[in-house]
Every structure is written in C-alpha cells, then in structure tokens.
Design an enzyme around this catalytic site. Structure first.
Site, PDB file in Angstrom:
ATOM      1  N   ARG A   1      67.216 -27.636  27.088  1.00 42.01           N
ATOM      2  CA  ARG A   1      67.123 -26.280  26.529  1.00 42.01           C
ATOM      3  C   ARG A   1      67.459 -26.217  25.039  1.00 42.01           C
ATOM      4  O   ARG A   1      67.194 -25.217  24.389  1.00 42.01           O
ATOM      5  CB  ARG A   1      68.021 -25.329  27.313  1.00 42.01           C
ATOM      6  CG  ARG A   1      67.411 -24.880  28.634  1.00 42.01           C
ATOM      7  CD  ARG A   1      68.331 -23.977  29.410  1.00 42.01           C
ATOM      8  NE  ARG A   1      69.372 -24.728  30.115  1.00 42.01           N
ATOM      9  CZ  ARG A   1      70.340 -24.167  30.827  1.00 42.01           C
ATOM     10  NH1 ARG A   1      70.420 -22.849  30.913  1.00 42.01           N
ATOM     11  NH2 ARG A   1      71.238 -24.911  31.440  1.00 42.01           N
TER      12      ARG A   1
ATOM     13  N   GLN B   1      75.243 -44.112  33.419  1.00 43.58           N
ATOM     14  CA  GLN B   1      74.746 -43.531  34.667  1.00 43.58           C
ATOM     15  C   GLN B   1      73.335 -44.037  34.928  1.00 43.58           C
ATOM     16  O   GLN B   1      72.516 -44.154  34.014  1.00 43.58           O
ATOM     17  CB  GLN B   1      74.748 -42.001  34.575  1.00 43.58           C
ATOM     18  CG  GLN B   1      74.322 -41.306  35.868  1.00 43.58           C
ATOM     19  CD  GLN B   1      74.448 -39.791  35.768  1.00 43.58           C
ATOM     20  OE1 GLN B   1      75.039 -39.277  34.818  1.00 43.58           O
ATOM     21  NE2 GLN B   1      73.896 -39.077  36.739  1.00 43.58           N
TER      22      GLN B   1
ATOM     23  N   GLU C   1      76.292 -23.187  42.850  1.00 41.83           N
ATOM     24  CA  GLU C   1      75.518 -23.136  41.608  1.00 41.83           C
ATOM     25  C   GLU C   1      74.605 -21.909  41.602  1.00 41.83           C
ATOM     26  O   GLU C   1      74.214 -21.388  42.652  1.00 41.83           O
ATOM     27  CB  GLU C   1      74.685 -24.419  41.457  1.00 41.83           C
ATOM     28  CG  GLU C   1      75.511 -25.695  41.369  1.00 41.83           C
ATOM     29  CD  GLU C   1      76.417 -25.707  40.157  1.00 41.83           C
ATOM     30  OE1 GLU C   1      76.051 -25.097  39.122  1.00 41.83           O
ATOM     31  OE2 GLU C   1      77.494 -26.325  40.232  1.00 41.83           O
TER      32      GLU C   1
ATOM     33  N   ASN D   1      70.238 -42.948 -17.393  1.00 42.45           N
ATOM     34  CA  ASN D   1      71.023 -44.030 -16.798  1.00 42.45           C
ATOM     35  C   ASN D   1      70.203 -45.041 -16.008  1.00 42.45           C
ATOM     36  O   ASN D   1      70.725 -46.072 -15.595  1.00 42.45           O
ATOM     37  CB  ASN D   1      72.105 -43.441 -15.889  1.00 42.45           C
ATOM     38  CG  ASN D   1      71.531 -42.543 -14.801  1.00 42.45           C
ATOM     39  OD1 ASN D   1      70.471 -41.948 -14.970  1.00 42.45           O
ATOM     40  ND2 ASN D   1      72.252 -42.413 -13.697  1.00 42.45           N
TER      41      ASN D   1
END
Length: 479
Positions: free
Chosen positions: A34, A94, A179, A410
């Site tokens: 997202r 993982q 959830e 320079n």
C-alpha cells in the site's frame, strides 16, 4: 552525549536489565504494497530515521539477550539497514510461507538453535515508528507482574478500521484477536484493537506457534492465532492498553505516514518551545529527532532542521531555511538558505538565498550573502562574501571583502584545486581566481580581473582587457 541523555540512558539500562527480556523479535518481512514504493515500507522515514531504525532503537533499550529482525521482501536491503543500526542483530530470513505467525516460527527456530529460550519474548512490528521504551517497559512489567503466559499491547481507537479486534470474555479476559477481514458485525463494533506488539513466555510461545495454519481470509499464518492457542493450552492471556495511542499507531500507506509524521513533529516542536526555543509556526517547521537546539534560539516559518544539526543560543534560523548536519554558533543568522554539513560561526550572517554545500567552515562575524554558493570554503573572522559569488575549495583570511560576481575556478576538468586569499584583501567585482593560486595579505584586485598567478602582499592586481568599439554597427538581422 549531554548529561541528561547520559542519565536517561543509565536509568533505561538499569531498568532493562531488571526486566530480563530473553529475546526480542522485530517483524520486517512485509512488502508494504500500500506504500506503492520501490523502497520497503520499513525503510521509509519519519523524523529523520527509518521506521525500522526507530523500532529497533526502542526495542534495544530493553536490553534483550537476543534481538532478531525477520526479513523477506528485499531481504538484503532491509538486513543491511538493520545491521547498520545495530551490528548485534540476528537476521532471520522468512521463507515464502506468508504471515506474521510464520515469521515468528522462523525466528524462534533460529534463536533456539544455540540454546533454549526462557523468560519473556517480545514481538513487535517494524512499522510503528513512535513505539517507545516507556510503553514497552510498561508492557513487560504488566506481563511479568500478572503472571500471564502472553500479553498483547492494545489501544482504544475512535476509528478501529483496519486493525484486528480484541475479543474478551465476560470477565474481561482476552479470548482471541480477530482480523478485520475475518470479523463479523459484532466483532467489528469493538474499538479495542491489536497493536501487533506482544510478550510471550518463551515456552508458551514455542507451544502456541506449532499448530498455526492458514485457514483464514488471507491464507496466512496469523500470529494472533497463537494467543487463542495459548488460551486453549490453559495459559492466561492478558492485555495492556497503551497509555499513548500515538505510540502504537502503525503505518500502512503514505497518508498514514504523513499524518503520523505531522503529529509527531508537532510534539517535537512543543518540546523545544517548552525548553525555551521560539518557534513562530510549528505547522511549517520540521525538526528531526537528532537535532539539538539551545535556549533562546528563534526558528522562523518554513524551516527544516535535519539530521544532527546543532544550533547555539540566540541564533535566528529562517524563514524558509534548510539545515542538514549543520552547526550554527551563538547569535548567527541563517535566512532563506540551505546549509549542509557546514559550521557557521558566532554572529555570522548567511543569506538570503545562499547555498552552503558540505565542508564549509565560517568563523565568527563572517558573511555569505545573497546568491552565494560555497563548498569546502574556510572563511576567517570578519570576512565577507556579500553576493553573487561561488567560493569553492578556498581559504579566505580575516577581514577580507569579496566583490560581487567573484568565482574561484577550482576545477580543471580532472582535479580540484585550492585558492588561498589572505587577510585584509579587497577583491573587486567580477573576479575569477584560477586555482591553484595564492593571493597575499592586503591585496586589492581590480574589477573584472582574472587572477592566474601568485599575488604578493600589499599589491594591486588587475588584468587589463582592451575595449574595442565599432561605430555605426548593425546586427546581422538589420542589415
């Protein structure tokens, strides 16, 4: 490190040792889709540090015996970042089995390879940039004192959309976490949410994650299911409500990141104002966490103080100024300018519209005025470069004045060379110093001069250009 920070660190270290955290696991394996970014979500920044850095730093203050970071998406990049913050981290990779439960399974397997874990194990998500030691300390205390097998850090939100809901029994005990995608209408009405921070006793965690499966709406191994498993195994699961909801707010997209950054920055500005710093408009003033500001500094609107910038008392910064790793001494003024990795001396004046690239050292009472650019310039006391000039790889002595339009040339196309200009030098307008070149003390140069060779002390140096005139001239298009 100042005395107050040393004292705070000492208290934290002593308290952390008493907490006895055997391991801490930071979950940083997600891809953060997202965020719509090529950069892993945990490497986006807030307050001058990545989300992962902020969480790791807070967790490390608990002084766990082992600290693991679980990686998967852009694993090498995230692992390298984690180790740059803390070389003592154990990196856990993982596999392709998704879910926070699987991440913890992998971490526990790695952490248990050398010796069996005992005592509290902290698990924290890496996308909670304001998670702080105080909140974690209180969570660990609650877990240890209650005798819980597991404790979840919760928060009560007016709008809980997107978060897993805490489901309790009639006695208030935690039964499970549901959830958002798996919740029914009754469960969605619950305002107490899971923050994705947990403490388990090591043996409870080991037993609870063994039987996890992916029988859910997202087809993932949920770590939240381990809490329900712990309950079924006869262990008490408790909850500790975070005192500050901002500290446990997560970041899933750039809108949330911006909102959280703004809320955090407002607090940072307020803290500095309470310490005696004048900030005229906190809404347009952004201050990174590593910045140090003395009492009686004034910060005007539109200013960005970044990384390890240090500002001494009575300095005035802004408006519309960016300081990056800058050191600003007492009484200096920096207006409408960008200053990076440079030291500005006491009572110096910078701006407006001045660009200080890295490596500059300006002494007290110096000036770099409008539309001046400097890089690796060393300007001694009282010298001024008022406007429209480039001074790079140069040293200017004391009480010299550089006329407008002056350039130190320079770069020869291959190498950079230095220009040395002495003290009490008066440089005429529109001069070019072709480095390497040295100009002595007390020199005056004429307007429009090109200085290619050494100029001795007390000399007048100029390069004469013959002026030609052709009368009655017409440009080609008029002939």
């Amino acid at each position: 490190m100042n005395d107050s920070r040393k004292a705070s660190k000492s208290v934290h270290d002593g308290e952390a040792r008493r907490l006895g955290v055997s391991a801490a696991i930071v979950l940083a394996a997600g891809d953060g889709t997202r965020m719509r970014s090529d950069t892993p979500k945990v490497l986006h920044q807030l307050g001058g540090r990545t989300l992962l850095n902020r969480v790791v730093s807070s967790v490390r203050q608990l002084n766990p015996d082992r600290l693991a970071v679980v990686v998967h998406y852009q694993a090498e990049r995230v692992a390298d970042a984690a180790l740059s913050y803390d070389s003592g981290i154990t990196i856990v990779r993982q596999d392709d089995i998704p879910g926070t439960g699987r991440a913890v399974q992998c971490a526990m397997k790695t952490l248990g390879e050398d010796e069996r874990l005992t005592g509290p194990v902290l698990i924290a998500a890496s996308d909670m940039p304001l998670l702080d030691f105080t909140t974690l300390q209180a969570l660990i205390h609650s877990h240890v004192e209650s005798g819980n097998g597991a404790t979840v850090l919760t928060a009560r939100l007016d709008n809980p959309t997107g978060y897993g809901r805490i489901i309790r029994d009639q006695q208030g005990n935690v039964l499970r976490i549901v959830e958002q995608k798996d919740a029914n209408s009754t469960e969605l009405a619950v305002h107490e949410v899971n923050t994705s921070v947990y403490v388990f006793d090591a043996d409870v965690l080991g037993a609870s994650i063994e039987g996890l499966d992916d029988d859910n709406a997202q087809g993932e191994f949920y770590l939240t299911d381990a809490l329900e498993q712990a309950t079924q195994n006869g262990r008490q699961v408790g909850a500790f409500a975070a005192p500050d909801a901002l500290a446990v707010e997560g970041v899933n997209d750039r809108i949330q990141l911006a909102n959280l950054a703004k809320a955090h920055n407002r607090r940072v500005c307020e803290e500095w104002m309470l310490k005696g710093v004048t900030i005229l408009d906190p809404e347009t003033t952004w201050i990174d966490d590593e910045v140090e500001i003395a009492q009686d500094v004034t910060v005007l609107p539109g200013s960005f103080l970044q990384r390890h910038t240090v500002i001494a008392s009575h300095a005035v910064i802004g408006p519309y100024t960016t300081l990056i790793d800058a050191r600003i001494d007492e009484g200096a003024t920096v207006e409408r300018s960008r200053v990076q990795d440079s030291h500005i001396g006491a009572e110096a004046s910078i701006g407006p519209w001045t660009y200080m690239r890295p490596g500059n050292e300006l002494k007290e009472q110096t000036k770099a005025g409008a539309f001046v650019e400097m890089k690796k310039a060393h300007i001694d006391r009282g010298s001024k470069v008022p406007h429209l000039s480039y001074i790079g790889d140069a040293h200017i002595g004391e009480h010299s004045n550089v006329g407008g339009g002056t350039i130190t040339a320079n770069y020869d196309g291959v190498h950079k060379h230095r220009t040395q200009i002495g003290s009490h030098v008066h440089v005429g307008a529109d001069n070019v110093f072709v480095a390497p070149v040295e100009v002595g003390d007390g020199v005056t140069t004429g307007a429009g001069s090109v200085i290619r060779h050494q100029v001795s002390d007390g000399s007048l140096a100029y390069s004469e250009n013959t002026q030609h005139e052709k009368k009655n001239w017409k440009p080609a298009w008029e002939r």
